[in-house]
Scaffold this active site. Sequence first.
Site, PDB file in Angstrom:
ATOM      1  N   GLU A   1      -1.455  -4.722  -1.738  1.00 28.70           N
ATOM      2  CA  GLU A   1      -1.120  -5.770  -0.672  1.00 28.70           C
ATOM      3  C   GLU A   1      -1.115  -7.380  -1.022  1.00 28.70           C
ATOM      4  O   GLU A   1      -1.069  -8.082  -0.063  1.00 28.70           O
ATOM      5  CB  GLU A   1      -1.936  -5.366   0.635  1.00 28.70           C
ATOM      6  CG  GLU A   1      -1.598  -4.107   1.185  1.00 28.70           C
ATOM      7  CD  GLU A   1      -0.377  -4.140   2.167  1.00 28.70           C
ATOM      8  OE1 GLU A   1       0.222  -5.096   2.399  1.00 28.70           O
ATOM      9  OE2 GLU A   1       0.278  -3.014   2.164  1.00 28.70           O
TER      10      GLU A   1
ATOM     11  N   ASP B   1      -7.227  -2.521  -0.719  1.00 27.82           N
ATOM     12  CA  ASP B   1      -6.193  -3.468   0.074  1.00 27.82           C
ATOM     13  C   ASP B   1      -6.842  -4.698   0.350  1.00 27.82           C
ATOM     14  O   ASP B   1      -8.095  -4.814   0.541  1.00 27.82           O
ATOM     15  CB  ASP B   1      -6.163  -2.769   1.301  1.00 27.82           C
ATOM     16  CG  ASP B   1      -5.071  -3.395   2.126  1.00 27.82           C
ATOM     17  OD1 ASP B   1      -4.968  -4.559   2.172  1.00 27.82           O
ATOM     18  OD2 ASP B   1      -4.256  -2.613   3.012  1.00 27.82           O
TER      19      ASP B   1
ATOM     20  N   ASP C   1      -4.316   3.377   7.680  1.00 24.56           N
ATOM     21  CA  ASP C   1      -2.900   3.833   6.892  1.00 24.56           C
ATOM     22  C   ASP C   1      -3.034   5.349   7.321  1.00 24.56           C
ATOM     23  O   ASP C   1      -2.713   6.274   6.411  1.00 24.56           O
ATOM     24  CB  ASP C   1      -3.029   3.649   5.832  1.00 24.56           C
ATOM     25  CG  ASP C   1      -2.920   2.106   5.618  1.00 24.56           C
ATOM     26  OD1 ASP C   1      -2.632   1.225   6.621  1.00 24.56           O
ATOM     27  OD2 ASP C   1      -3.368   1.481   4.445  1.00 24.56           O
TER      28      ASP C   1
ATOM     29  N   HIS D   1       3.844   1.363   4.426  1.00 24.87           N
ATOM     30  CA  HIS D   1       2.457   1.108   3.994  1.00 24.87           C
ATOM     31  C   HIS D   1       1.358   1.495   4.856  1.00 24.87           C
ATOM     32  O   HIS D   1      -0.028   1.621   4.461  1.00 24.87           O
ATOM     33  CB  HIS D   1       2.183  -0.244   3.486  1.00 24.87           C
ATOM     34  CG  HIS D   1       2.090  -1.176   4.663  1.00 24.87           C
ATOM     35  ND1 HIS D   1       1.536  -2.550   4.556  1.00 24.87           N
ATOM     36  CD2 HIS D   1       2.559  -0.962   5.980  1.00 24.87           C
ATOM     37  CE1 HIS D   1       1.694  -3.175   5.695  1.00 24.87           C
ATOM     38  NE2 HIS D   1       2.057  -2.254   6.513  1.00 24.87           N
TER      39      HIS D   1
ATOM     40  N   ASP E   1      -6.606  -6.727   2.330  1.00 22.39           N
ATOM     41  CA  ASP E   1      -7.140  -6.982   3.706  1.00 22.39           C
ATOM     42  C   ASP E   1      -8.369  -6.395   4.097  1.00 22.39           C
ATOM     43  O   ASP E   1      -9.042  -6.612   5.180  1.00 22.39           O
ATOM     44  CB  ASP E   1      -6.010  -6.878   4.844  1.00 22.39           C
ATOM     45  CG  ASP E   1      -5.493  -5.479   5.025  1.00 22.39           C
ATOM     46  OD1 ASP E   1      -6.582  -4.710   4.901  1.00 22.39           O
ATOM     47  OD2 ASP E   1      -4.509  -5.203   5.207  1.00 22.39           O
TER      48      ASP E   1
ATOM     49  N   HIS F   1       0.832  -1.146  -0.153  1.00 20.56           N
ATOM     50  CA  HIS F   1       0.000   0.039  -0.034  1.00 20.56           C
ATOM     51  C   HIS F   1       0.805   1.226   0.051  1.00 20.56           C
ATOM     52  O   HIS F   1       0.414   2.331  -0.335  1.00 20.56           O
ATOM     53  CB  HIS F   1      -0.948   0.023   1.187  1.00 20.56           C
ATOM     54  CG  HIS F   1      -2.354   0.577   0.856  1.00 20.56           C
ATOM     55  ND1 HIS F   1      -3.471   0.204   1.673  1.00 20.56           N
ATOM     56  CD2 HIS F   1      -2.893   1.157  -0.268  1.00 20.56           C
ATOM     57  CE1 HIS F   1      -4.638   0.757   0.821  1.00 20.56           C
ATOM     58  NE2 HIS F   1      -4.161   1.333  -0.217  1.00 20.56           N
TER      59      HIS F   1
ATOM     60  N   ASP G   1     -10.318  -0.777   2.925  1.00 25.28           N
ATOM     61  CA  ASP G   1      -9.091  -1.610   3.639  1.00 25.28           C
ATOM     62  C   ASP G   1      -9.579  -1.801   5.324  1.00 25.28           C
ATOM     63  O   ASP G   1     -10.450  -1.029   5.777  1.00 25.28           O
ATOM     64  CB  ASP G   1      -7.876  -0.409   4.096  1.00 25.28           C
ATOM     65  CG  ASP G   1      -6.692  -0.650   4.207  1.00 25.28           C
ATOM     66  OD1 ASP G   1      -6.542  -1.814   4.894  1.00 25.28           O
ATOM     67  OD2 ASP G   1      -5.633  -0.225   3.769  1.00 25.28           O
TER      68      ASP G   1
ATOM     69  N   HIS H   1      -7.330  -1.261   7.420  1.00 20.77           N
ATOM     70  CA  HIS H   1      -6.415  -0.267   8.345  1.00 20.77           C
ATOM     71  C   HIS H   1      -6.818   1.172   7.659  1.00 20.77           C
ATOM     72  O   HIS H   1      -7.101   1.273   6.736  1.00 20.77           O
ATOM     73  CB  HIS H   1      -5.302  -0.532   8.208  1.00 20.77           C
ATOM     74  CG  HIS H   1      -4.794  -2.152   8.563  1.00 20.77           C
ATOM     75  ND1 HIS H   1      -4.603  -2.919   7.427  1.00 20.77           N
ATOM     76  CD2 HIS H   1      -4.442  -2.464   9.661  1.00 20.77           C
ATOM     77  CE1 HIS H   1      -4.328  -4.184   8.156  1.00 20.77           C
ATOM     78  NE2 HIS H   1      -4.171  -3.860   9.556  1.00 20.77           N
TER      79      HIS H   1
END
Length: 307
Positions: free
Chosen positions: A271, A226, A128, A141, A228, A97, A124, A126
């Site tokens: 990712e 992403d 970030d 990332h 995830d 990322h 995502d 996350h």
Amino acid sequence: TGISLIGAPVDSGQRNRGCLMGPAAYRVARLAESLHDLGHQVRDLGDLVLPPLSGATCTNPAVDQLPETLGWTQVLSDSVAAELSAGQLPIIMGGDHALALGSVSGAARHAAAAGRPLFLLWLDAHTDFHTPLSTVSGNLHGTPVAYIAGRQDFDAFPPFPAPIPGERICMFGIRSVDPAEHAALLKFDIAINDMRVLDEQGVVAPLRAFLDKVRAANGMLHVSLDVDFLDPSIAPAVGTTVPGGATFREAHLVCELLHESGLMTSLDLVELNPFLDERGRTAKLMVDLVGSLMGRKVFDRVTRSFT
Ligand code: ARG
Ligand code: MN
Ligand code: MN
Ligand code: MN
């Protein structure tokens, strides 16, 4: 619109090697062919190459591979800005990322030159939202949204061309936020649709609210996906799995609604770590999701109005 596939074998944003094989996995999983079969003109530009590295350093000794990430930021920004200026829809095949530091920078440069506001949809687990000074892991990332939103503490980086105000940023799928990110996010007006929001409201209402804003502003829309974001049970090929992610249908529905909106102007696929995959299933799922983003429908005769 033609699609430009940009290979970005970025592996500098984290320490779990393997994302550099992402572009190859997307090619093996026939991303270009599947887009062609949907009727799109597709050009695969091949993989970007890391330029000679600077000797940049950071006062936070935890920060990992700063010169590499700076190099990728520069080439990605140039490549994405050039493709957008040529009227293409760039799809960046990552890469971790950290590549969004560059891809969104390129989109922001183009949008500013075109006199249009840029919006960002961040799919995502996350947020970030670290800076190089706040990150604990040192993995860059975890920093792109903070850079894009114009947070300071990126002294080694070129200034972000036209920071995106929080009201133009929307996140989906969030379920892992570090304390420093949480504190910083309270000062920004970013729409954070965490998994609790999606559990209660589903994806349609929050996504419609955001897309309505993009449309009303005649905005450009960068989507950053992403791996995830997805639940690890369907997408195991990522170094930062977090339980409780988007289901197969939630993810496809987001993509289908985005397609129907006609608003997306650039896309990151990030990712994917093929070293962690199971017989290519995550790469194949990502290719299928891009299919939904670019117009594949279960049943074409049903007209749905999404505005
Ligand atoms: N917040 C954690 C960190 O900064 C995880 C970041 C994960 N980011 C990602 N793009 N997968 O290390
Ligand atoms: Mn991420
Ligand atoms: Mn993530
Ligand atoms: Mn990774």
